[in-house]
Motif scaffolding. Sequence first.
Motif, PDB file in Angstrom:
ATOM      1  N   LEU A 211      36.967  45.007  41.502  1.00 28.37           N
ATOM      2  CA  LEU A 211      36.970  46.317  42.167  1.00 28.37           C
ATOM      3  C   LEU A 211      35.570  46.928  42.120  1.00 28.37           C
ATOM      4  N   GLY A 212      35.098  47.336  43.272  1.00 23.90           N
ATOM      5  CA  GLY A 212      33.856  48.119  43.345  1.00 23.90           C
ATOM      6  C   GLY A 212      34.177  49.398  44.093  1.00 23.90           C
ATOM      7  N   GLU A 214      33.390  53.325  45.451  1.00 26.38           N
ATOM      8  CA  GLU A 214      32.241  54.135  45.899  1.00 26.38           C
ATOM      9  C   GLU A 214      32.678  55.592  45.800  1.00 26.38           C
ATOM     10  N   PHE A 297      30.322  45.887  41.329  1.00 26.98           N
ATOM     11  CA  PHE A 297      31.757  45.730  41.074  1.00 26.98           C
ATOM     12  C   PHE A 297      32.018  45.026  39.747  1.00 26.98           C
ATOM     13  N   ASP A 456      31.256  44.713  59.533  1.00 24.53           N
ATOM     14  CA  ASP A 456      31.365  46.043  58.932  1.00 24.53           C
ATOM     15  C   ASP A 456      31.205  47.169  59.941  1.00 24.53           C
ATOM     16  N   LYS A 469      35.004  40.682  50.893  1.00 23.24           N
ATOM     17  CA  LYS A 469      35.933  41.551  50.160  1.00 23.24           C
ATOM     18  C   LYS A 469      36.649  42.416  51.175  1.00 23.24           C
TER      19      LYS A 469
HETATM   20  P1  ADP Z   1      28.150  48.818  51.674  1.00 22.31           P
HETATM   21  O1  ADP Z   1      29.641  48.851  51.803  1.00 22.31           O
HETATM   22  O2  ADP Z   1      27.580  50.163  51.367  1.00 22.31           O
HETATM   23  O3  ADP Z   1      27.497  48.121  52.804  1.00 22.31           O
HETATM   24  P2  ADP Z   1      28.267  46.582  49.844  1.00 22.31           P
HETATM   25  O4  ADP Z   1      29.118  45.915  50.835  1.00 22.31           O
HETATM   26  O5  ADP Z   1      27.130  45.814  49.286  1.00 22.31           O
HETATM   27  O6  ADP Z   1      27.737  47.963  50.385  1.00 22.31           O
HETATM   28  O7  ADP Z   1      29.123  47.017  48.616  1.00 22.31           O
HETATM   29  C1  ADP Z   1      29.893  48.155  48.563  1.00 22.31           C
HETATM   30  C2  ADP Z   1      30.652  48.110  47.286  1.00 22.31           C
HETATM   31  O8  ADP Z   1      31.395  46.915  47.274  1.00 22.31           O
HETATM   32  C3  ADP Z   1      29.791  48.103  46.029  1.00 22.31           C
HETATM   33  O9  ADP Z   1      30.297  49.063  45.121  1.00 22.31           O
HETATM   34  C4  ADP Z   1      29.986  46.708  45.497  1.00 22.31           C
HETATM   35  O10 ADP Z   1      29.948  46.681  44.098  1.00 22.31           O
HETATM   36  C5  ADP Z   1      31.350  46.340  46.007  1.00 22.31           C
HETATM   37  N1  ADP Z   1      31.577  44.892  46.092  1.00 22.31           N
HETATM   38  C6  ADP Z   1      30.738  43.940  46.537  1.00 22.31           C
HETATM   39  N2  ADP Z   1      31.295  42.721  46.387  1.00 22.31           N
HETATM   40  C7  ADP Z   1      32.514  42.898  45.818  1.00 22.31           C
HETATM   41  C8  ADP Z   1      33.573  42.037  45.380  1.00 22.31           C
HETATM   42  N3  ADP Z   1      33.492  40.710  45.489  1.00 22.31           N
HETATM   43  N4  ADP Z   1      34.657  42.598  44.824  1.00 22.31           N
HETATM   44  C9  ADP Z   1      34.757  43.923  44.699  1.00 22.31           C
HETATM   45  N5  ADP Z   1      33.814  44.774  45.086  1.00 22.31           N
HETATM   46  C10 ADP Z   1      32.702  44.290  45.632  1.00 22.31           C
END
Ligand code: ADP
Length: 728
Positions: A211-212, A214, A297, A456, A469
Motif C-alpha cells: 500500500l502506498g 497519498e 509504499f 495514468d 499497481k
Molecule cells: P503518481 O501517482 O503521483 O504518478 P507514483 O505512481 O510513482 O506517483 O506513485 C504514487 C504512489 O504509489 C506512491 O505513494 C508510491 O509509493 C505508490 N506505489 C508505487 N508502486 C506501488 C506498489 N507496487 N504498491 C503499492 N503502492 C505503490
Amino acid sequence: MSNQRFKAIENSHIRSSVEVEEAGRRSEYFGVNVFNEERMLQYLTKEAYDRVKAAVVSGAKIDRKVADQVAEGMKTWAISMGATHYTHWFQPLTGSTAEKHDAFFDFSPEGRLMEKFGGGQLVQQESDASSFPNGGIRNTFEARGYTAWDPTSPAFLYGTTLCIPTVFVAYTGEALDNKAPLLRALGAVDDAATAVAKYFDKNVSKVYATLGWEQEYFLIDKSLALSRPDISLTGRTLIGHSAAKGQQLDDHYFGVIPGRVLNFMKDLENECTKLGIPVKTRHNEVAPNQFELAPIFEETNLAVDHNLLLMDVMEKIADKHHFKVLFHEKPFAGINGSGKHNNWSLSTDTGVNLLSPGSTPMKNLQFLTFFVNTIKAVDNYEELLRSSIASASNDHRLGANEAPPAILSIFIGEQLNEVLNELEGVSKGKLSPEEKTELKLNVVGKIPEILLDNTDRNRTSPFAFTGNKFEMRGVGSKANCAKPMTVLNTIMAKQLLSFKKEVDQLVDKKGLKKDEAIFNVLREYIKTCKRIRFEGDGYSEAWENEAKSRGLSNNKNTPQALRVLTSKESLALFKSMNVMSEIEVRVRQEVELEEYVSHIQIEGRVFTELAYGYVIPAAVAYQNKLIKNVMGLKEVYGAAHKKMSESQLDIVERISEHIRDIKIKTDAMVEERKKANNMVDINKKALAYCDHVRPYFDQIRYHCDKLEQLIGNEYWPLSKYRELLFIK
Ligand code: ADP
Ligand code: MG
C-alpha cells in the motif's frame, strides 16, 4: 460585535516562520526511533530475534519466555533513548488511534523502585476502554476488551513513550478495532495469492499486499481556524462565501511551497523519518492552502499504521508552526476537497510485483492472471468496496459535486483493453500449437514492460490501473485505510481461491495444460466482468445512466452505502475468508451508522449556533447601522432624504428576508433533528438524518453566505474564505 476574527487576522499577520533545517541525509537517521531489525539484532538474543522474525513472516506464535526477552530488549533500548512510558497503541472503531500510557516505573515486591516492563505487559494489556464504540458486543458492565501485541508492526518511540502496535479484541474473541480484520484479510490474500503465484514460480512462499497512500490536507493559520466554531468542531466550514479568487488560475498547484509551510513540511518529514515512515513526496495541491504528502509504499499493515501515525504527528507539528491541519474531505465549498489515494499491489517474497508486466510471455501471463483477477474481484464486490470508503465527510466527495464518483469502475487504459479484447477470442479447451504461439508472441508477449505513461491519464476513474499497481481514489483523506484495504484484500483472496480451483479442475478433469487452463479461465472472466471496465469520463451524467443500465451500484450517501455490508453475500464472504464473523460485521455497520448520525448531529448543532449566535446578530447590527443612517438623513434633509435612503433601505429589507429564511430553516432543521433523535432503529435514524436533517444545511448556508456578502466587512464575525485560504 465580536472582534475575534480581527484579532485572528492580526495574529496570523505577525507570525514569523519557525525555521527548520533538514536533518541531514535521510538514510542516516531513518527509523532511529523504531525498534527495527537493526535494533533487534543489537538488543535481543539470537533466539528472540529469530522468533520475532518467524512471527512476522509466518505468523508463528511467540511464547512467554521469548516475549519476556523481547520486552527486556525493547525496554532497555527505549529507556536508553529517554523513554519513561509505554503504551499499547491501537485502532478502535472510531477510525483514529488510541493509547493509554503507563510508566515503566514500578515497585518491586520488596517495595524497591524499579523500571518494570515484562513479556506480560508487551503481549497483552487489559484496556478497560469500555467507552469505545463496540456496537453492543461488549456491554459496559462486562467491559473486558484487551489489546494484544502485533509483532508485524515494529514498536516505536514517540516523544518519551514506547508505542507498541496492538490489536484490540473482546474477551469473547471478536475484533473491536480496524487492525485485526485487516491482518486477517492480509493473511487470506497471502495464502490465496501464494498458491496462484506458485503456478509461475515454485519458490514463492509468501505474498504481501502493498500500500502506498497519498495524503492530501489543508493547512490553515491556527488563529483563523480557531476563530471559527465550525472548523473547530466539525473540521470544515459549514458556511462561508467563496473568495473572489479560488483555484481557477491554477497558480497554487505544484507551485513554490510557501516558506512557513515548507518549514512545517521539513519538520514533519524529519520526525516521520525518525519514526521510520518513508516520506518521499511533498507538493502543493490544486486548491489554495491544500498540500499533499506521499511515502514510498510498504507492506499494507505497516503502511496503515504509518498513515495513522503520520496524521497524529501532523497535528502536533502543525500546532508548533501555528497551523491547523484539516483532514476533512471537504473543508471548503467551491474548491477541491481532499482524498487519500490508496495505491495497491501484491508482491512476492522473491521480490516480484505481481501487477507488474514482465519481459517474458510467462511473466506477462502471471501479470495478466493477477490483473484480470483483480478486475473480477472488484466487479463481483463493487458495492462492498464502495461501502468501505463511506463516511459522512466523504459523502461530500463521492456522489456529490466532486471526484471520484460513487460508482465503482475500473480504468485500465487503451493498450490493456486491446490485450483483454484479444484474450476474449481465445479458443475453448485445448489450444492448437499455432494459437499458443500466437498468444505468447503477439498478445501476451507484446504487453510492454513499462505501461506507466499510457495508463495514468484518466483522473476521473475511482479505480485505475497505473502501470504496476491499482490506485483506489475514493478513499477519504480522513479515513483509516485499513477499512478499504480489508475489503480489497478479502475480495481478492476470495477471487484467487475460485480462480485456482477452476484452473486446477481444468487441468485435472479436462487434461488441459496449466497455461491453457489459465487462458481459458481468464477468457471467461474477461467476458463476464466487462461492465466494471470504463474508460470514459467518470463525472459525466451519461456515465451515471450507463452505469445504471450495467447494474452497477451508485450509492450516494453513507446510510445507503453501508447497507450492503450485512447482505447475505457480504456476510458469507467475510466468514468464508475468516476475516470477520457475522457479529463483527454487524457491529461495524452499527458503529459506522452511529458515527454518521453523530457527525450530522454535531453539524446541525453548530449550524444553530452559527445562525443564532453569529450570523443573525451580525446582520442585525449592520441593519441597525443602516437604519441609524436613514434616520440621520431624514433629520438633516427632511423629505429629501427619501431618494438618498432608497439603497440603504433596500439592503435593510434584504437582510430581513435572509434573517427570516435562516430562522425558518434552522428551526425546521432542529425539529427534524428532534424527530430523528427519537428513533431507536439506527438504520432509520441515519436515513432520517441523511434525508431530512442534512438537506437543510445547504439551504441555511445559502442565506448565510448571501448575508456575508451583504453586510459590512467589519461586522462579519467569522474569518472569511479569502483569509482562511490565502493567508500563508
Ligand atoms: P503518481 O501517482 O503521483 O504518478 P507514483 O505512481 O510513482 O506517483 O506513485 C504514487 C504512489 O504509489 C506512491 O505513494 C508510491 O509509493 C505508490 N506505489 C508505487 N508502486 C506501488 C506498489 N507496487 N504498491 C503499492 N503502492 C505503490
Ligand atoms: Mg496518485
